[in-house]
Scaffold this motif. Structure first.
Motif, PDB file in Angstrom:
ATOM      1  N   MET A 105      51.789  38.015  42.580  1.00 54.92           N
ATOM      2  CA  MET A 105      50.743  38.836  43.221  1.00 54.92           C
ATOM      3  C   MET A 105      50.156  39.836  42.225  1.00 54.92           C
ATOM      4  SD  MET A 105      51.816  39.626  47.120  1.00 54.92           S
ATOM      5  CE  MET A 105      53.565  39.734  46.993  1.00 54.92           C
ATOM      6  N   ILE A 106      51.039  40.436  41.424  1.00 59.68           N
ATOM      7  CA  ILE A 106      50.567  41.394  40.416  1.00 59.68           C
ATOM      8  C   ILE A 106      49.662  40.668  39.421  1.00 59.68           C
ATOM      9  CG2 ILE A 106      51.327  42.847  38.469  1.00 59.68           C
ATOM     10  CD1 ILE A 106      53.836  43.487  40.235  1.00 59.68           C
ATOM     11  N   TRP A 107      50.082  39.460  39.041  1.00 57.47           N
ATOM     12  CA  TRP A 107      49.313  38.690  38.057  1.00 57.47           C
ATOM     13  C   TRP A 107      47.946  38.295  38.629  1.00 57.47           C
ATOM     14  CZ3 TRP A 107      50.810  39.192  33.352  1.00 57.47           C
ATOM     15  CH2 TRP A 107      50.249  38.405  32.343  1.00 57.47           C
ATOM     16  N   GLY A 137      44.152  39.256  37.566  1.00 57.24           N
ATOM     17  CA  GLY A 137      43.068  38.276  37.445  1.00 57.24           C
ATOM     18  C   GLY A 137      41.821  38.719  38.199  1.00 57.24           C
ATOM     19  N   VAL A 138      42.021  39.292  39.389  1.00 58.79           N
ATOM     20  CA  VAL A 138      40.882  39.796  40.180  1.00 58.79           C
ATOM     21  C   VAL A 138      40.157  40.872  39.374  1.00 58.79           C
ATOM     22  CG1 VAL A 138      40.235  41.083  42.272  1.00 58.79           C
ATOM     23  CG2 VAL A 138      41.944  39.264  42.411  1.00 58.79           C
ATOM     24  N   PHE A 139      40.951  41.749  38.752  1.00 61.68           N
ATOM     25  CA  PHE A 139      40.376  42.832  37.937  1.00 61.68           C
ATOM     26  C   PHE A 139      39.658  42.259  36.705  1.00 61.68           C
ATOM     27  CE2 PHE A 139      41.053  45.833  34.363  1.00 61.68           C
ATOM     28  CZ  PHE A 139      40.232  46.860  34.824  1.00 61.68           C
ATOM     29  N   LEU A 179      36.024  39.614  32.013  1.00 61.55           N
ATOM     30  CA  LEU A 179      36.175  38.220  31.572  1.00 61.55           C
ATOM     31  C   LEU A 179      35.474  37.205  32.475  1.00 61.55           C
ATOM     32  CD1 LEU A 179      39.930  38.287  30.494  1.00 61.55           C
ATOM     33  CD2 LEU A 179      37.918  38.462  29.042  1.00 61.55           C
ATOM     34  N   ALA A 180      34.465  37.653  33.207  1.00 61.18           N
ATOM     35  CA  ALA A 180      33.773  36.724  34.124  1.00 61.18           C
ATOM     36  C   ALA A 180      33.200  35.523  33.371  1.00 61.18           C
ATOM     37  CB  ALA A 180      32.678  37.457  34.879  1.00 61.18           C
ATOM     38  N   ALA A 181      32.740  35.760  32.140  1.00 55.71           N
ATOM     39  CA  ALA A 181      32.152  34.657  31.362  1.00 55.71           C
ATOM     40  C   ALA A 181      33.216  33.591  31.050  1.00 55.71           C
ATOM     41  CB  ALA A 181      31.553  35.198  30.072  1.00 55.71           C
TER      42      ALA A 181
END
Lengths: 249, 276
Positions: free
Chosen positions: B18-20, B24-26, B33-35
């Protein structure tokens, strides 16, 4: 005319939900049960009026979501749970939470989302509808867990069991929603999975509910800890979802 | 084995995952890192890992961390199923025991299928083509875009998803009126031809061709309209959907059976029964 009616029904629903919560918590025994029906009727009237204005079911956006969440939780609050004490506590907490959710729109924007062409697609509708349904069920499970705090042992056990059962039901509905979302994305974009914040958040929610169901026995025996674990998924989901929706440009 | 299948280990692996995922959401935000995430979606994960992933090393490192977390969870899931759930089948509520076991086993299949899907077959998302262009595909196939019909408002064609939702309403954009005419050939011989519309993919030789949207290259004057296509082939897609559907039904059945199971006497038992 219809927007005006919606506005009236919103305010009437807010007051009725607040009053029902107060009756359940402080009122004479038995009376509070009847207070839930006007709440459900007004919540449904609100959803029907919104659907009439939109020419589709309310699906996305903060206000539309709240309009759909309320009939769900109002209906769930009427289901008898455990004994009268447990049911009374749960109904009271649920109605107050519903009133708080609606009160948010006294200050937040109550705009509807546009009629995006995708909303006509059956898998899109199913995805959004099931997501809101599962969120309502998780939220109700959270309310049951919270209502267990400070309750007498018998009511506490009944409420925690109730909360656990609704976490399971909510998970089934949530996964059905994900299935619809996967189908929608595959038909639209070519693949069912997408690496983005929304998909990762959905997975995170599923894991959160799974974690609540996998407490080690020693921890599960502590009612406060178990209540906190079972209350977290629904509360976090609704809080994050509403924050997302309200922050949309 | 006992430790691997313990509920403490389950909770620890779920929490780490969950933390990971939260990380990733962040990291998936547009300014971060959306690209990289966009590239991950464009191709098979193995092609991405062996190709453009390392231009921004944080993204593949996050992904490998996620794989590790899922691997640990799968280990726990497997150990729990075989050391706790299967031996319990003969005792207590048999139907509930079976459902609980099947929910775990099908989840295992879903997760493994999902992982394998990302590495097998062929995947090209966000393939941009203009009328008259041809691209080569695997298996000696070529795809040509003959014509595009776009009768909606051209001034909003390049809007990003969130803003487009406000403009591309069901009255402003008609699915049936906007299409792309494509031709698929193998060694010069026509294999298939048709009009492709959004939400109406074509299946050609096991390859699913999907029209994801329209675009207009900003550099071109006068404006031309092109299409964003996806070409995907995966032998496991049907299996994944069948397994996922079965998982949903099993969860629903488990909820029903748990509901009818009656009250538990103390607070520890229900969680144990629901878990493993």
């Amino acid at each position: 005319m219809t927007p005006l009616l919606l506005n009236y029904s919103y305010h009437a629903c807010l007051l009725a939900t607040l009053a029902a919560g107060a009756l359940a918590w402080f009122g004479p025994a038995g009376w509070w049960r009847w207070a839930g029906w006007p709440v459900l009727a007004l919540a449904m009237a609100q959803a029907v009026l919104a659907a009439f204005i939109l020419n589709r079911p309310p699906l996305a956006g903060a206000y539309e979501s709240a309009v759909m969440l309320l009939p769900w939780i109002s209906a769930l609050a009427l289901i008898p749970c455990g004994g009268p004490e447990a049911h009374r506590r749960l109904a009271g907490v649920t109605w107050w939470a519903g009133a708080a959710l609606m009160a948010l729109f006294l200050v937040a924007s109550n705009r509807f989302y546009p009629d995006w062409y995708m909303y006509k697609y059956i898998w899109t509708r199913l995805f959004f509808t099931l997501r809101l349904a599962s969120m309502s069920i998780f939220f109700y499970a959270s309310m049951a867990a919270m209502a267990s705090l400070g309750a007498l042992p018998e009511a506490r056990t009944a409420l925690l069991r109730w909360s656990r059962n609704f976490l399971l039901v909510g998970t089934a509905v949530f996964l059905a929603g994900e299935f619809s979302g996967f189908t929608w994305r595959m038909q639209w974009m070519g693949d069912y999975w997408c690496w983005n914040a929304n998909f990762l958040e959905s997975t995170l929610f599923f894991l959160l509910v799974t974690a609540a169901a996998h407490l080690p026995p020693a921890w599960a025996a502590k009612p406060r800890l178990r209540a906190a674990a079972q209350a977290t998924p629904g509360l976090l989901m609704v809080a994050l979802f509403m924050t997302h929706m309200l922050m949309e440009p | 084995m006992e430790r691997l299948s313990s509920l403490k280990f389950t909770l620890a692996s779920l929490s780490a995952l969950m933390i990971w995922l939260g990380l990733g959401v962040f990291m998936g935000q547009p300014k971060l890192l959306a690209a990289s995430f966009f590239d991950m979606n464009r191709m098979l994960i193995l092609d991405w890992l062996l190709g453009p992933a390392w231009l921004q090393p944080l993204a593949p490192l996050w992904f490998l961390g996620l794989c590790l977390g899922v691997g640990v969870m799968l280990l726990n899931l497997g150990a729990c199923t075989f050391t706790r759930l299967l031996p319990r089948l003969r005792a207590g509520n048999a139907l509930k025991g079976w459902l609980l076991t099947l929910v775990h086993l099908v989840m295992l299949v879903v997760l493994l299928g999902h992982g394998a899907e990302m590495a097998m077959g062929h995947k090209q998302e966000e393939l941009r083509m203009l009328p008259g262009q041809t691209v080569a595909l695997p298996g000696g196939l070529t795809l040509s875009l003959e014509a595009v019909r776009f009768v909606s408002d051209l001034s909003v064609i390049n809007l990003p998803y969130r803003r487009a939702r406000w403009v591309w309403t069901s009255t402003a954009f008609k699915l049936q009126d906007n299409w792309a005419r494509v031709v698929m050939r193998r060694e010069g011989q026509e294999v298939s031809r048709g009009e492709l519309r959004i939400l109406e993919p074509m299946e050609i030789d096991g390859l699913r061709l999907t029209l994801a949207g329209f675009y207009s290259p900003e550099s071109e004057k006068p404006a031309r309209v092109g299409v964003r296509l996806a070409l995907v082939h995966n032998p496991l897609t049907t299996l994944f959907f069948v397994a996922y559907g079965a998982w949903v039904l099993l969860y629903a059945a488990l909820a029903l059976v748990t509901w009818r199971g009656g009250p538990s006497n103390n607070s520890a038992r229900p969680a144990q029964a629901m878990a493993s």
